[in-house]
Design a protein around this motif. Structure first.
Motif, PDB file in Angstrom:
ATOM      1  N   MET A 152      11.311   9.501   2.735  1.00 38.19           N
ATOM      2  CA  MET A 152      10.167   9.558   1.816  1.00 38.19           C
ATOM      3  C   MET A 152       9.659   8.155   1.494  1.00 38.19           C
ATOM      4  O   MET A 152       8.453   7.924   1.408  1.00 38.19           O
ATOM      5  CB  MET A 152      10.558  10.287   0.533  1.00 38.19           C
ATOM      6  N   THR A 153      10.597   7.221   1.304  1.00 40.26           N
ATOM      7  CA  THR A 153      10.197   5.845   1.008  1.00 40.26           C
ATOM      8  C   THR A 153       9.396   5.241   2.164  1.00 40.26           C
ATOM      9  O   THR A 153       8.376   4.572   1.953  1.00 40.26           O
ATOM     10  CB  THR A 153      11.438   4.985   0.727  1.00 40.26           C
ATOM     11  N   ALA A 154       9.871   5.508   3.384  1.00 44.52           N
ATOM     12  CA  ALA A 154       9.158   4.985   4.544  1.00 44.52           C
ATOM     13  C   ALA A 154       7.760   5.595   4.644  1.00 44.52           C
ATOM     14  O   ALA A 154       6.797   4.907   5.000  1.00 44.52           O
ATOM     15  CB  ALA A 154       9.960   5.272   5.818  1.00 44.52           C
ATOM     16  N   ALA A 155       7.650   6.877   4.307  1.00 50.63           N
ATOM     17  CA  ALA A 155       6.344   7.543   4.356  1.00 50.63           C
ATOM     18  C   ALA A 155       5.395   6.936   3.334  1.00 50.63           C
ATOM     19  O   ALA A 155       4.218   6.704   3.619  1.00 50.63           O
ATOM     20  CB  ALA A 155       6.512   9.043   4.111  1.00 50.63           C
ATOM     21  N   LEU A 156       5.903   6.665   2.128  1.00 46.72           N
ATOM     22  CA  LEU A 156       5.064   6.082   1.087  1.00 46.72           C
ATOM     23  C   LEU A 156       4.627   4.668   1.450  1.00 46.72           C
ATOM     24  O   LEU A 156       3.475   4.283   1.228  1.00 46.72           O
ATOM     25  CB  LEU A 156       5.812   6.076  -0.247  1.00 46.72           C
ATOM     26  N   LEU A 157       5.557   3.892   2.010  1.00 44.23           N
ATOM     27  CA  LEU A 157       5.199   2.524   2.400  1.00 44.23           C
ATOM     28  C   LEU A 157       4.173   2.522   3.535  1.00 44.23           C
ATOM     29  O   LEU A 157       3.224   1.734   3.528  1.00 44.23           O
ATOM     30  CB  LEU A 157       6.456   1.765   2.823  1.00 44.23           C
ATOM     31  N   GLY A 158       4.372   3.400   4.497  1.00 46.61           N
ATOM     32  CA  GLY A 158       3.403   3.490   5.582  1.00 46.61           C
ATOM     33  C   GLY A 158       2.043   3.942   5.091  1.00 46.61           C
ATOM     34  O   GLY A 158       1.005   3.427   5.530  1.00 46.61           O
ATOM     35  N   PHE A 159       2.047   4.897   4.162  1.00 45.12           N
ATOM     36  CA  PHE A 159       0.779   5.374   3.608  1.00 45.12           C
ATOM     37  C   PHE A 159       0.103   4.279   2.793  1.00 45.12           C
ATOM     38  O   PHE A 159      -1.125   4.139   2.838  1.00 45.12           O
ATOM     39  CB  PHE A 159       1.032   6.596   2.724  1.00 45.12           C
ATOM     40  N   ALA A 160       0.884   3.507   2.031  1.00 48.14           N
ATOM     41  CA  ALA A 160       0.306   2.429   1.227  1.00 48.14           C
ATOM     42  C   ALA A 160      -0.383   1.400   2.117  1.00 48.14           C
ATOM     43  O   ALA A 160      -1.486   0.924   1.810  1.00 48.14           O
ATOM     44  CB  ALA A 160       1.393   1.765   0.385  1.00 48.14           C
ATOM     45  N   LEU A 161       0.248   1.054   3.233  1.00 46.27           N
ATOM     46  CA  LEU A 161      -0.344   0.070   4.147  1.00 46.27           C
ATOM     47  C   LEU A 161      -1.615   0.621   4.784  1.00 46.27           C
ATOM     48  O   LEU A 161      -2.652  -0.058   4.835  1.00 46.27           O
ATOM     49  CB  LEU A 161       0.666  -0.304   5.223  1.00 46.27           C
ATOM     50  N   ALA A 162      -1.540   1.866   5.263  1.00 43.62           N
ATOM     51  CA  ALA A 162      -2.714   2.463   5.899  1.00 43.62           C
ATOM     52  C   ALA A 162      -3.854   2.623   4.892  1.00 43.62           C
ATOM     53  O   ALA A 162      -5.024   2.381   5.216  1.00 43.62           O
ATOM     54  CB  ALA A 162      -2.341   3.818   6.502  1.00 43.62           C
ATOM     55  N   SER A 163      -3.528   3.009   3.659  1.00 43.24           N
ATOM     56  CA  SER A 163      -4.559   3.180   2.634  1.00 43.24           C
ATOM     57  C   SER A 163      -5.242   1.863   2.318  1.00 43.24           C
ATOM     58  O   SER A 163      -6.460   1.815   2.120  1.00 43.24           O
ATOM     59  CB  SER A 163      -3.939   3.760   1.365  1.00 43.24           C
ATOM     60  N   THR A 164      -4.453   0.794   2.252  1.00 42.16           N
ATOM     61  CA  THR A 164      -5.029  -0.521   1.956  1.00 42.16           C
ATOM     62  C   THR A 164      -6.056  -0.914   3.005  1.00 42.16           C
ATOM     63  O   THR A 164      -7.139  -1.417   2.672  1.00 42.16           O
ATOM     64  CB  THR A 164      -3.920  -1.578   1.883  1.00 42.16           C
ATOM     65  N   LEU A 165      -5.748  -0.673   4.270  1.00 37.82           N
ATOM     66  CA  LEU A 165      -6.689  -1.016   5.336  1.00 37.82           C
ATOM     67  C   LEU A 165      -7.964  -0.186   5.239  1.00 37.82           C
ATOM     68  O   LEU A 165      -9.075  -0.693   5.454  1.00 37.82           O
ATOM     69  CB  LEU A 165      -6.028  -0.798   6.701  1.00 37.82           C
ATOM     70  N   VAL A 166      -7.810   1.099   4.874  1.00 42.03           N
ATOM     71  CA  VAL A 166      -8.987   1.967   4.742  1.00 42.03           C
ATOM     72  C   VAL A 166      -9.837   1.538   3.550  1.00 42.03           C
ATOM     73  O   VAL A 166     -11.069   1.466   3.623  1.00 42.03           O
ATOM     74  CB  VAL A 166      -8.549   3.438   4.596  1.00 42.03           C
ATOM     75  N   ILE A 167      -9.182   1.245   2.430  1.00 47.94           N
ATOM     76  CA  ILE A 167      -9.899   0.922   1.190  1.00 47.94           C
ATOM     77  C   ILE A 167     -10.645  -0.401   1.305  1.00 47.94           C
ATOM     78  O   ILE A 167     -11.753  -0.559   0.781  1.00 47.94           O
ATOM     79  CB  ILE A 167      -8.912   0.906   0.003  1.00 47.94           C
ATOM     80  N   LEU A 168     -10.042  -1.366   1.995  1.00 50.83           N
ATOM     81  CA  LEU A 168     -10.672  -2.678   2.105  1.00 50.83           C
ATOM     82  C   LEU A 168     -11.850  -2.685   3.070  1.00 50.83           C
ATOM     83  O   LEU A 168     -12.631  -3.642   3.073  1.00 50.83           O
ATOM     84  CB  LEU A 168      -9.638  -3.724   2.556  1.00 50.83           C
ATOM     85  N   ALA A 169     -11.996  -1.640   3.882  1.00 47.00           N
ATOM     86  CA  ALA A 169     -13.140  -1.575   4.797  1.00 47.00           C
ATOM     87  C   ALA A 169     -14.421  -1.443   3.989  1.00 47.00           C
ATOM     88  O   ALA A 169     -14.471  -0.734   2.984  1.00 47.00           O
ATOM     89  CB  ALA A 169     -12.982  -0.384   5.745  1.00 47.00           C
ATOM     90  N   PRO A 170     -15.489  -2.145   4.378  1.00 47.71           N
ATOM     91  CA  PRO A 170     -16.747  -2.076   3.622  1.00 47.71           C
ATOM     92  C   PRO A 170     -17.282  -0.647   3.560  1.00 47.71           C
ATOM     93  O   PRO A 170     -17.209   0.108   4.524  1.00 47.71           O
ATOM     94  CB  PRO A 170     -17.687  -2.985   4.437  1.00 47.71           C
TER      95      PRO A 170
END
Length: 226
Positions: A1-19
């Motif tokens: 679960m921790t790995a899933a949350l960390l992976g999701f956090a990284l992927a979300s950051t890349l999506v959110i920072l996109a213009p």
């Protein structure tokens, strides 16, 4: 679960920072009404995301995936709203030009202090700023499809898909809120420079063109989720 949350956090950051239109709306309304208007716009954005995240977790957004009519109606409404927002930004340039064409005060007459209205547009009202963020998300069916396609990829085996999707949705909303708060803070910090008439005209022009571009892309993009 921790790995899933960390992976999701990284992927979300890349999506959110996109213009995207969210950042542009927060920046525009911060320029018009200050940091509070930017934060209110961000709250509207988060409310729209919360609706779609809840719908995805409950399976309601699957209706958009199977109903071409519902998807297209919502898509065209969202596109029209973004284009309208862009047109209003460009419309302020005409009002600014009309004011600039008027004869100025004679020598010795004190000039009024510049404000948002004098710069060519009215200050962003709280309710309107909130609706800008809320409707730009609620009328975009791609966000619903995004949650349906994005969240399940990070749900660990053996856990409740609906409950964990809600957790991931809440995480995504929290990250988005943090980023939009930073955008509003940065825009407010540079508000003196951004409120110079020449800079504001340039920012309104760029914001208007970008929002219209997002609207046209949403309207013309083919449905890729069959």
């Amino acid at each position: 679960m921790t790995a899933a949350l960390l992976g999701f956090a990284l992927a979300s950051t890349l999506v959110i920072l996109a213009p995207g239109p969210d950042s542009m709306l927060v920046m525009r309304n911060t320029m018009r009404g200050g940091r509070r208007a930017g934060w209110v716009t961000a709250c509207g954005t988060l409310s729209g995301l919360a609706v779609w995240a809840l719908a995805a977790a409950l399976g309601l957004s699957a209706l958009l995936r199977v109903s071409h009519v519902a998807y297209d109606v919502l898509r065209f409404c969202g596109a029209a709203y973004l284009i309208w927002l862009g047109a209003t930004s460009l419309g302020t340039l005409r009002r600014t030009g009309a004011r600039a064409a008027k004869p100025g005060p004679q020598a010795g007459t004190p000039r009024p202090a510049p404000d948002a209205a004098a710069a060519g547009h009215p200050p962003a009202r709280t309710g309107r700023a909130y609706l800008n963020g809320f409707l730009s998300n609620l009328l975009n069916p791609k966000i619903s499809v995004f949650f349906m396609a994005f969240l399940p990829a990070f749900v660990p085996a053996g856990t409740s898909a609906s409950r964990f999707s809600l957790v991931l949705g809440a995480w995504f909303i929290a990250e988005t809120g943090l980023w939009l708060a930073v955008v509003a803070w940065l825009a407010d910090r540079g508000v003196r420079w951004l409120r110079r008439p020449a800079v504001q005209r340039w920012m309104e022009r760029v914001t208007g063109i970008v929002l219209i571009g997002f609207g046209l892309r949403l309207a013309t993009e083919s449905r890729r989720f069959a």
